[in-house]
Design a protein around this motif. Structure first.
Motif, PDB file in Angstrom:
ATOM      1  N   VAL A 281       4.692 -10.021  -9.502  1.00 44.76           N
ATOM      2  CA  VAL A 281       4.510  -9.976  -8.052  1.00 44.76           C
ATOM      3  C   VAL A 281       5.866 -10.253  -7.432  1.00 44.76           C
ATOM      4  O   VAL A 281       6.539 -11.217  -7.807  1.00 44.76           O
ATOM      5  CB  VAL A 281       3.472 -11.012  -7.580  1.00 44.76           C
ATOM      6  CG1 VAL A 281       3.308 -10.962  -6.066  1.00 44.76           C
ATOM      7  CG2 VAL A 281       2.136 -10.784  -8.265  1.00 44.76           C
ATOM      8  N   ASP A 282       6.256  -9.405  -6.474  1.00 43.59           N
ATOM      9  CA  ASP A 282       7.644  -9.419  -6.004  1.00 43.59           C
ATOM     10  C   ASP A 282       7.716  -9.561  -4.478  1.00 43.59           C
ATOM     11  O   ASP A 282       7.539  -8.599  -3.744  1.00 43.59           O
ATOM     12  CB  ASP A 282       8.328  -8.121  -6.444  1.00 43.59           C
ATOM     13  CG  ASP A 282       9.836  -8.140  -6.241  1.00 43.59           C
ATOM     14  OD1 ASP A 282      10.370  -9.127  -5.716  1.00 43.59           O
ATOM     15  OD2 ASP A 282      10.476  -7.145  -6.618  1.00 43.59           O
ATOM     16  N   ASP A 283       7.903 -10.797  -3.993  1.00 43.48           N
ATOM     17  CA  ASP A 283       8.137 -11.067  -2.568  1.00 43.48           C
ATOM     18  C   ASP A 283       7.013 -10.474  -1.708  1.00 43.48           C
ATOM     19  O   ASP A 283       7.259  -9.809  -0.701  1.00 43.48           O
ATOM     20  CB  ASP A 283       9.494 -10.490  -2.139  1.00 43.48           C
ATOM     21  CG  ASP A 283       9.961 -11.040  -0.801  1.00 43.48           C
ATOM     22  OD1 ASP A 283       9.687 -12.214  -0.508  1.00 43.48           O
ATOM     23  OD2 ASP A 283      10.583 -10.279  -0.040  1.00 43.48           O
ATOM     24  N   LEU A 284       5.770 -10.771  -2.089  1.00 40.07           N
ATOM     25  CA  LEU A 284       4.607 -10.150  -1.461  1.00 40.07           C
ATOM     26  C   LEU A 284       4.085 -11.010  -0.303  1.00 40.07           C
ATOM     27  O   LEU A 284       3.711 -12.161  -0.499  1.00 40.07           O
ATOM     28  CB  LEU A 284       3.503  -9.962  -2.497  1.00 40.07           C
ATOM     29  CG  LEU A 284       2.208  -9.308  -2.021  1.00 40.07           C
ATOM     30  CD1 LEU A 284       2.457  -7.870  -1.588  1.00 40.07           C
ATOM     31  CD2 LEU A 284       1.154  -9.364  -3.133  1.00 40.07           C
ATOM     32  N   SER A 285       4.038 -10.425   0.884  1.00 37.41           N
ATOM     33  CA  SER A 285       3.450 -11.082   2.054  1.00 37.41           C
ATOM     34  C   SER A 285       2.321 -10.194   2.581  1.00 37.41           C
ATOM     35  O   SER A 285       2.540  -9.027   2.902  1.00 37.41           O
ATOM     36  CB  SER A 285       4.494 -11.292   3.152  1.00 37.41           C
ATOM     37  OG  SER A 285       5.506 -12.185   2.729  1.00 37.41           O
ATOM     38  N   LEU A 286       1.112 -10.745   2.636  1.00 31.07           N
ATOM     39  CA  LEU A 286      -0.041  -9.977   3.100  1.00 31.07           C
ATOM     40  C   LEU A 286      -1.035 -10.914   3.768  1.00 31.07           C
ATOM     41  O   LEU A 286      -0.983 -12.131   3.594  1.00 31.07           O
ATOM     42  CB  LEU A 286      -0.695  -9.215   1.943  1.00 31.07           C
ATOM     43  CG  LEU A 286      -1.301 -10.007   0.782  1.00 31.07           C
ATOM     44  CD1 LEU A 286      -2.729 -10.469   1.083  1.00 31.07           C
ATOM     45  CD2 LEU A 286      -1.296  -9.181  -0.490  1.00 31.07           C
TER      46      LEU A 286
ATOM     47  N   VAL B 263      -6.795  -1.820   4.370  1.00 28.31           N
ATOM     48  CA  VAL B 263      -6.310  -1.668   3.006  1.00 28.31           C
ATOM     49  C   VAL B 263      -4.882  -2.188   2.900  1.00 28.31           C
ATOM     50  O   VAL B 263      -4.058  -1.959   3.788  1.00 28.31           O
ATOM     51  CB  VAL B 263      -6.368  -0.186   2.558  1.00 28.31           C
ATOM     52  CG1 VAL B 263      -5.618   0.024   1.250  1.00 28.31           C
ATOM     53  CG2 VAL B 263      -7.805   0.260   2.404  1.00 28.31           C
ATOM     54  N   VAL B 264      -4.628  -2.906   1.810  1.00 34.22           N
ATOM     55  CA  VAL B 264      -3.287  -3.322   1.429  1.00 34.22           C
ATOM     56  C   VAL B 264      -2.968  -2.614   0.123  1.00 34.22           C
ATOM     57  O   VAL B 264      -3.749  -2.689  -0.832  1.00 34.22           O
ATOM     58  CB  VAL B 264      -3.207  -4.846   1.237  1.00 34.22           C
ATOM     59  CG1 VAL B 264      -1.843  -5.260   0.705  1.00 34.22           C
ATOM     60  CG2 VAL B 264      -3.519  -5.574   2.536  1.00 34.22           C
TER      61      VAL B 264
ATOM     62  N   LEU C 209       4.666  -4.827  -1.804  1.00 28.12           N
ATOM     63  CA  LEU C 209       3.842  -4.256  -0.752  1.00 28.12           C
ATOM     64  C   LEU C 209       4.350  -2.856  -0.415  1.00 28.12           C
ATOM     65  O   LEU C 209       5.525  -2.667  -0.113  1.00 28.12           O
ATOM     66  CB  LEU C 209       3.899  -5.141   0.501  1.00 28.12           C
ATOM     67  CG  LEU C 209       3.111  -4.643   1.706  1.00 28.12           C
ATOM     68  CD1 LEU C 209       1.613  -4.698   1.429  1.00 28.12           C
ATOM     69  CD2 LEU C 209       3.452  -5.477   2.942  1.00 28.12           C
ATOM     70  N   LEU C 210       3.436  -1.871  -0.442  1.00 29.65           N
ATOM     71  CA  LEU C 210       3.794  -0.496  -0.084  1.00 29.65           C
ATOM     72  C   LEU C 210       3.290  -0.117   1.300  1.00 29.65           C
ATOM     73  O   LEU C 210       3.966   0.609   2.021  1.00 29.65           O
ATOM     74  CB  LEU C 210       3.227   0.490  -1.108  1.00 29.65           C
ATOM     75  CG  LEU C 210       3.682   0.340  -2.559  1.00 29.65           C
ATOM     76  CD1 LEU C 210       3.108   1.470  -3.393  1.00 29.65           C
ATOM     77  CD2 LEU C 210       5.203   0.306  -2.658  1.00 29.65           C
ATOM     78  N   ALA C 211       2.088  -0.591   1.660  1.00 26.77           N
ATOM     79  CA  ALA C 211       1.527  -0.211   2.957  1.00 26.77           C
ATOM     80  C   ALA C 211       0.350  -1.107   3.291  1.00 26.77           C
ATOM     81  O   ALA C 211      -0.310  -1.668   2.414  1.00 26.77           O
ATOM     82  CB  ALA C 211       1.078   1.249   2.940  1.00 26.77           C
ATOM     83  N   GLU C 212       0.079  -1.247   4.591  1.00 25.76           N
ATOM     84  CA  GLU C 212      -1.128  -1.872   5.113  1.00 25.76           C
ATOM     85  C   GLU C 212      -1.626  -0.990   6.250  1.00 25.76           C
ATOM     86  O   GLU C 212      -0.835  -0.551   7.084  1.00 25.76           O
ATOM     87  CB  GLU C 212      -0.844  -3.268   5.670  1.00 25.76           C
ATOM     88  CG  GLU C 212      -0.436  -4.306   4.648  1.00 25.76           C
ATOM     89  CD  GLU C 212      -0.236  -5.676   5.293  1.00 25.76           C
ATOM     90  OE1 GLU C 212      -1.235  -6.404   5.456  1.00 25.76           O
ATOM     91  OE2 GLU C 212       0.912  -5.986   5.643  1.00 25.76           O
TER      92      GLU C 212
ATOM     93  N   THR D 146       6.295   5.130  -4.694  1.00 35.38           N
ATOM     94  CA  THR D 146       6.382   4.136  -5.738  1.00 35.38           C
ATOM     95  C   THR D 146       7.805   3.574  -5.760  1.00 35.38           C
ATOM     96  O   THR D 146       8.764   4.334  -5.789  1.00 35.38           O
ATOM     97  CB  THR D 146       6.062   4.758  -7.118  1.00 35.38           C
ATOM     98  OG1 THR D 146       4.762   5.316  -7.062  1.00 35.38           O
ATOM     99  CG2 THR D 146       6.142   3.701  -8.210  1.00 35.38           C
ATOM    100  N   PRO D 147       7.928   2.209  -5.711  1.00 38.66           N
ATOM    101  CA  PRO D 147       9.271   1.635  -5.696  1.00 38.66           C
ATOM    102  C   PRO D 147      10.009   1.913  -6.988  1.00 38.66           C
ATOM    103  O   PRO D 147       9.419   2.022  -8.046  1.00 38.66           O
ATOM    104  CB  PRO D 147       9.002   0.134  -5.494  1.00 38.66           C
ATOM    105  CG  PRO D 147       7.620  -0.069  -6.007  1.00 38.66           C
ATOM    106  CD  PRO D 147       6.871   1.198  -5.719  1.00 38.66           C
ATOM    107  N   THR D 148      11.314   2.041  -6.877  1.00 33.95           N
ATOM    108  CA  THR D 148      12.136   2.270  -8.050  1.00 33.95           C
ATOM    109  C   THR D 148      12.837   0.988  -8.426  1.00 33.95           C
ATOM    110  O   THR D 148      12.907   0.057  -7.661  1.00 33.95           O
ATOM    111  CB  THR D 148      13.163   3.355  -7.746  1.00 33.95           C
ATOM    112  OG1 THR D 148      13.950   2.971  -6.632  1.00 33.95           O
ATOM    113  CG2 THR D 148      12.467   4.676  -7.465  1.00 33.95           C
TER     114      THR D 148
END
Length: 224
Positions: A17-22, A197-198, A205-208, A222-224
């Motif tokens: 999990v990488d710097d996830l804020s939701l 949706v998250v 995080l890609l989208a909310e 998709t993150p690289t």
């Protein structure tokens, strides 16, 4: 309400999990979507205190779950329906969990009826199908009548009638004002279940977005 702030979990060289804020608000079903290995389960495990974050925070109702005295009344969790002891009978398992939380036995019996397992209550868990184990896990999650539900891939093993039942259940629980977080790797399923949706991938995080913009949802990268 569920919130994470810059949540990060590393396992040696792997960042799960990488710097996830939701945020998952009360009164809504929040779909937590991403491919297998995207970090959904790792995030959920940190939310319920099974794993400690490397950095950042994960809170339920603005506090870490570890600080609560009666966690069953705060959050109900289904992370792996296969984790229940196979040698125990379904009713005995629920009653044991109820006793641990000082919850009356009758609550276990009521929930067996509600999830459709009353006729299987005397069967051992090992003799139940995967779909029936999912229902038992959901009954266990509801024992304390919690304000928050966290369900990890709950449709796995359910037949079509079971999937429809689950959709109805989680939407009813959200309508009662509860926070419901449901993970899935199937976007189509969330279209029929979630209010918002998250989306995550590779722990990021890609989208909310809200259900009102399903038809124009953002294109995901998709993150690289």
């Amino acid at each position: 309400m569920i919130e994470t702030f810059h949540l990060t979990k590393r396992h040696r060289a792997i960042t799960a999990v990488d710097d996830l804020s939701l945020t998952a608000p009360d009164g809504k079903v929040t779909g937590f979507v991403g491919p297998n290995g995207s970090g959904k389960t790792s995030t959920m495990r940190m939310l319920v205190g099974l794993d400690r974050p490397t950095s950042g925070s994960a809170t339920i109702d603005r506090r870490p779950l570890r600080e609560g005295r009666r966690p069953q009344h705060v959050v109900g969790v289904v992370l792996d329906a296969r984790s229940a002891p196979e040698g125990m009978k379904a009713r005995a398992h629920l009653r044991w969990l109820a006793a641990a939380g000082r919850i009356p036995d009758r609550r276990a019996d009521e929930l067996l009826e509600e999830v459709g397992l009353a006729s299987a209550a005397s069967r051992t868990i090992g003799a139940l199908s995967m779909g029936m184990r999912q229902r038992l896990g959901i009954a266990a999650a509801l024992l304390g009548d919690p304000g928050t539900l966290i369900l990890d891939e709950p449709v796995n093993g359910l037949d079509p009638d079971g999937v429809r039942w689950l959709r109805s259940l989680v939407r009813r629980l959200a309508a009662e004002g509860r926070c419901v977080l449901v993970s899935s790797h199937l976007m189509a399923e969330m279209q029929q279940t979630a209010d918002r949706v998250v989306v995550i991938g590779a722990g990021k995080l890609l989208a909310e977005f809200e259900s009102a913009i399903w038809t124009s949802r953002p294109r995901l990268k998709t993150p690289t």
